[in-house]
Design an enzyme around this catalytic site. Structure first.
Site, PDB file in Angstrom:
ATOM      1  N   CYS A 183      40.457  39.155  49.954  1.00 56.12           N
ATOM      2  CA  CYS A 183      39.683  40.013  49.040  1.00 56.12           C
ATOM      3  C   CYS A 183      38.423  40.587  49.684  1.00 56.12           C
ATOM      4  CB  CYS A 183      39.299  39.233  47.799  1.00 56.12           C
ATOM      5  SG  CYS A 183      40.737  38.651  46.905  1.00 56.12           S
ATOM      6  N   HIS A 241      34.374  44.107  44.258  1.00 55.72           N
ATOM      7  CA  HIS A 241      35.769  43.673  44.300  1.00 55.72           C
ATOM      8  C   HIS A 241      36.257  43.452  42.867  1.00 55.72           C
ATOM      9  CE1 HIS A 241      39.416  41.668  45.214  1.00 55.72           C
ATOM     10  NE2 HIS A 241      39.004  40.479  44.809  1.00 55.72           N
ATOM     11  N   ASN A 267      44.218  43.368  40.486  1.00 59.21           N
ATOM     12  CA  ASN A 267      43.552  42.993  41.733  1.00 59.21           C
ATOM     13  C   ASN A 267      44.423  43.424  42.917  1.00 59.21           C
ATOM     14  OD1 ASN A 267      42.391  41.741  43.917  1.00 59.21           O
ATOM     15  ND2 ASN A 267      42.207  39.728  42.967  1.00 59.21           N
TER      16      ASN A 267
HETATM   17  O1  UT7 Z   1      40.600  38.053  44.214  1.00 59.22           O
HETATM   18  C1  UT7 Z   1      40.966  36.747  44.523  1.00 59.22           C
HETATM   19  C2  UT7 Z   1      40.091  35.815  43.868  1.00 59.22           C
HETATM   20  N1  UT7 Z   1      40.655  35.362  42.638  1.00 59.22           N
HETATM   21  C3  UT7 Z   1      39.856  35.185  41.619  1.00 59.22           C
HETATM   22  O2  UT7 Z   1      38.686  35.477  41.692  1.00 59.22           O
HETATM   23  C4  UT7 Z   1      40.418  34.538  40.372  1.00 59.22           C
HETATM   24  C5  UT7 Z   1      39.376  33.673  39.740  1.00 59.22           C
HETATM   25  N2  UT7 Z   1      39.884  32.953  38.599  1.00 59.22           N
HETATM   26  C6  UT7 Z   1      40.123  33.564  37.426  1.00 59.22           C
HETATM   27  O3  UT7 Z   1      39.967  34.757  37.301  1.00 59.22           O
HETATM   28  C7  UT7 Z   1      40.573  32.718  36.259  1.00 59.22           C
HETATM   29  O4  UT7 Z   1      40.453  31.353  36.592  1.00 59.22           O
HETATM   30  C8  UT7 Z   1      42.017  33.032  35.807  1.00 59.22           C
HETATM   31  C9  UT7 Z   1      42.088  34.374  35.129  1.00 59.22           C
HETATM   32  C10 UT7 Z   1      42.974  33.002  36.961  1.00 59.22           C
HETATM   33  C11 UT7 Z   1      42.481  31.985  34.769  1.00 59.22           C
HETATM   34  O5  UT7 Z   1      41.577  31.956  33.694  1.00 59.22           O
HETATM   35  P1  UT7 Z   1      41.038  30.553  33.134  1.00 59.22           P
HETATM   36  O6  UT7 Z   1      40.215  30.847  31.970  1.00 59.22           O
HETATM   37  O7  UT7 Z   1      40.397  29.825  34.280  1.00 59.22           O
HETATM   38  O8  UT7 Z   1      42.376  29.858  32.665  1.00 59.22           O
HETATM   39  P2  UT7 Z   1      43.008  28.466  33.131  1.00 59.22           P
HETATM   40  O9  UT7 Z   1      43.509  28.537  34.517  1.00 59.22           O
HETATM   41  O10 UT7 Z   1      42.065  27.360  32.785  1.00 59.22           O
HETATM   42  O11 UT7 Z   1      44.230  28.366  32.143  1.00 59.22           O
HETATM   43  C12 UT7 Z   1      44.053  28.244  30.744  1.00 59.22           C
HETATM   44  C13 UT7 Z   1      45.414  28.088  30.111  1.00 59.22           C
HETATM   45  C14 UT7 Z   1      46.238  26.984  30.760  1.00 59.22           C
HETATM   46  O12 UT7 Z   1      46.986  26.357  29.741  1.00 59.22           O
HETATM   47  P3  UT7 Z   1      46.482  24.960  29.111  1.00 59.22           P
HETATM   48  O13 UT7 Z   1      46.438  23.989  30.261  1.00 59.22           O
HETATM   49  O14 UT7 Z   1      45.118  25.246  28.542  1.00 59.22           O
HETATM   50  O15 UT7 Z   1      47.516  24.654  28.093  1.00 59.22           O
HETATM   51  C15 UT7 Z   1      47.175  27.732  31.656  1.00 59.22           C
HETATM   52  O16 UT7 Z   1      48.378  27.048  31.899  1.00 59.22           O
HETATM   53  O17 UT7 Z   1      46.165  29.301  30.276  1.00 59.22           O
HETATM   54  C16 UT7 Z   1      47.434  28.993  30.871  1.00 59.22           C
HETATM   55  N3  UT7 Z   1      47.833  30.128  31.666  1.00 59.22           N
HETATM   56  C17 UT7 Z   1      48.428  31.217  31.156  1.00 59.22           C
HETATM   57  N4  UT7 Z   1      48.796  31.513  29.906  1.00 59.22           N
HETATM   58  C18 UT7 Z   1      49.362  32.723  29.695  1.00 59.22           C
HETATM   59  C19 UT7 Z   1      47.677  30.325  33.016  1.00 59.22           C
HETATM   60  N5  UT7 Z   1      48.158  31.519  33.360  1.00 59.22           N
HETATM   61  C20 UT7 Z   1      48.637  32.093  32.233  1.00 59.22           C
HETATM   62  C21 UT7 Z   1      49.243  33.331  31.960  1.00 59.22           C
HETATM   63  N6  UT7 Z   1      49.589  33.586  30.678  1.00 59.22           N
HETATM   64  N7  UT7 Z   1      49.479  34.243  32.905  1.00 59.22           N
END
Ligand code: UT7
Length: 336
Positions: A113, A263, A293
């Site tokens: 990135c 970014h 992204n």
């Molecule tokens: O450019 C490269 C750098 N990358 C980044 O900067 C990404 C940084 N991270 C993020 O943007 C966020 O952490 C994400 C958008 C990837 C995820 O958001 P979050 O609020 O941290 O969600 P999480 O990973 O804690 O997941 C919350 C819930 C989980 O379910 P439970 O355990 O609460 O039941 C996940 O399994 O959402 C679930 N989940 C999804 N649900 C629907 C994970 N991915 C998905 C999905 N659709 N695609």
């Protein structure tokens, strides 16, 4: 004073429009979840067999033409990507072949990135030192061929889009550094202690016996893995740090900047940074809603969109910052 400036921009995204609803049909996700957590509404994925260098070629041709240059006037190619055409040689070599400009150096940058800002910085050093006058700097990705499009991969798959952005960086002899367009500074960082927080383990010699063998494939090590929360936490710390470092180095404050082109990993990350620096909404140019992204391509795509939509005009002072896999992070301050 010999400096570099961005002469022109170009971008290209493939035809395949993929909405959040389209993804919800093939994996357990929803438009609501993706929009709320990331701001993404859609992305473009290649439909046929286009490679990263194909998208890079289109963006590069546009940028070269807009710079008013002939291809043979480009003296170096720097291309940032994490989704190369092939394991080796570098994708810059494939782009060079397609551009038809043999002989000049063609360099791949593997900083994910942050790849475009690393590339811009490398190009800036070559120009400041008087080695080259016109350098093509490209960020390009075809993510869609490397994403696990099922429930297991949903956390990563919904985030990424394909696309390419390019700029031509040219040498300028400036007299008034306060008003004349040029790259004022770049600041680059990395911390490999976090290399495995966002990575694709295979193929690679870091695997037990084969770069990619049956066991790697069976365990899905060829798909990207991300610890999203850790990445998020570090992004909202490191991007502001890099930004402050760049501003301080130039005796500037956030209010001196006309446009922020960050970014695009998550709209929430950029909103948090804007809030922290009290940057008015209209000064932050986001494209993640449309393109998701695109990793190394987000910043050059952002610049090109901003130019074409009239948000970015000649003479404006711009700040960019990025954070991503590595971990790597960086900033650049430039008068456009
Ligand atoms: O450019 C490269 C750098 N990358 C980044 O900067 C990404 C940084 N991270 C993020 O943007 C966020 O952490 C994400 C958008 C990837 C995820 O958001 P979050 O609020 O941290 O969600 P999480 O990973 O804690 O997941 C919350 C819930 C989980 O379910 P439970 O355990 O609460 O039941 C996940 O399994 O959402 C679930 N989940 C999804 N649900 C629907 C994970 N991915 C998905 C999905 N659709 N695609």
């Amino acid at each position: 004073m010999l400096r570099s400036r961005i002469l022109s921009t170009g971008m290209h995204v493939p035809e395949g429009l993929v909405t959040n609803h389209d993804l919800a049909r093939i994996m357990d996700t929803s438009d609501e979840w993706i929009r709320q957590r990331t701001g993404i509404e859609q992305r473009y994925w290649v439909k046929g067999n286009e490679a990263t260098s194909d998208l890079a070629l289109r963006a590069s041709e546009i940028a070269i033409e807009r710079a008013g240059l002939q291809k043979h006037q480009i003296e170096m190619i720097i291309l940032a990507t994490l989704s190369p055409d092939h394991e080796f040689p570098g994708t810059a070599c494939f782009l060079q072949k397609k551009l038809g400009i043999p002989g000049i150096p063609a360099l791949d940058v593997r900083q994910q990135c942050t790849g475009f800002l690393y590339s811009l910085s490398i190009a800036d050093q070559f120009i400041r030192n008087g080695v080259y006058r016109n350098i093509l700097v490209v960020g390009a990705e075809v993510h869609s061929k490397g994403l696990e499009k099922n429930d297991r991969g949903r956390d990563v798959t919904v985030l990424f889009g394909d696309g390419a952005g390019a700029v031509v960086l040219g040498a300028v002899d400036i007299r008034d550094p306060k008003s004349e367009p040029h790259i004022l500074s770049t600041h680059l960082h990395a911390d490999g202690a976090f290399a495995e927080e966002l990575w694709t383990p295979a193929p690679g010699t870091g695997n037990s016996s084969e770069r990619v063998g049956a066991s790697e494939l069976e365990n899905g090590l060829h798909w990207p893995k991300m610890n999203g929360k850790t990445v998020f936490m570090h992004a909202v710390k490191r991007m502001p740090e890099a930004l402050i470092e760049g501003l301080k180095a130039n005796g500037l404050t956030p209010s001196d900047i006309d446009l922020f082109v960050f970014h695009q990993a998550n709209l929430r990350i950029n909103d948090m940074i804007a809030k922290q620096f009290e940057i008015p909404e209209e000064k932050v140019f986001n494209t993640i809603q449309k393109f998701a992204n695109t990793t190394a391509a987000t910043i050059p795509i952002g610049l090109d969109e901003a130019v074409r939509t009239g948000k970015l005009k000649k003479g404006m002072l711009v700040a960019s910052a990025a954070f991503g896999s590595g971990f790597t992070w960086a900033s650049a301050i430039y008068r456009f």
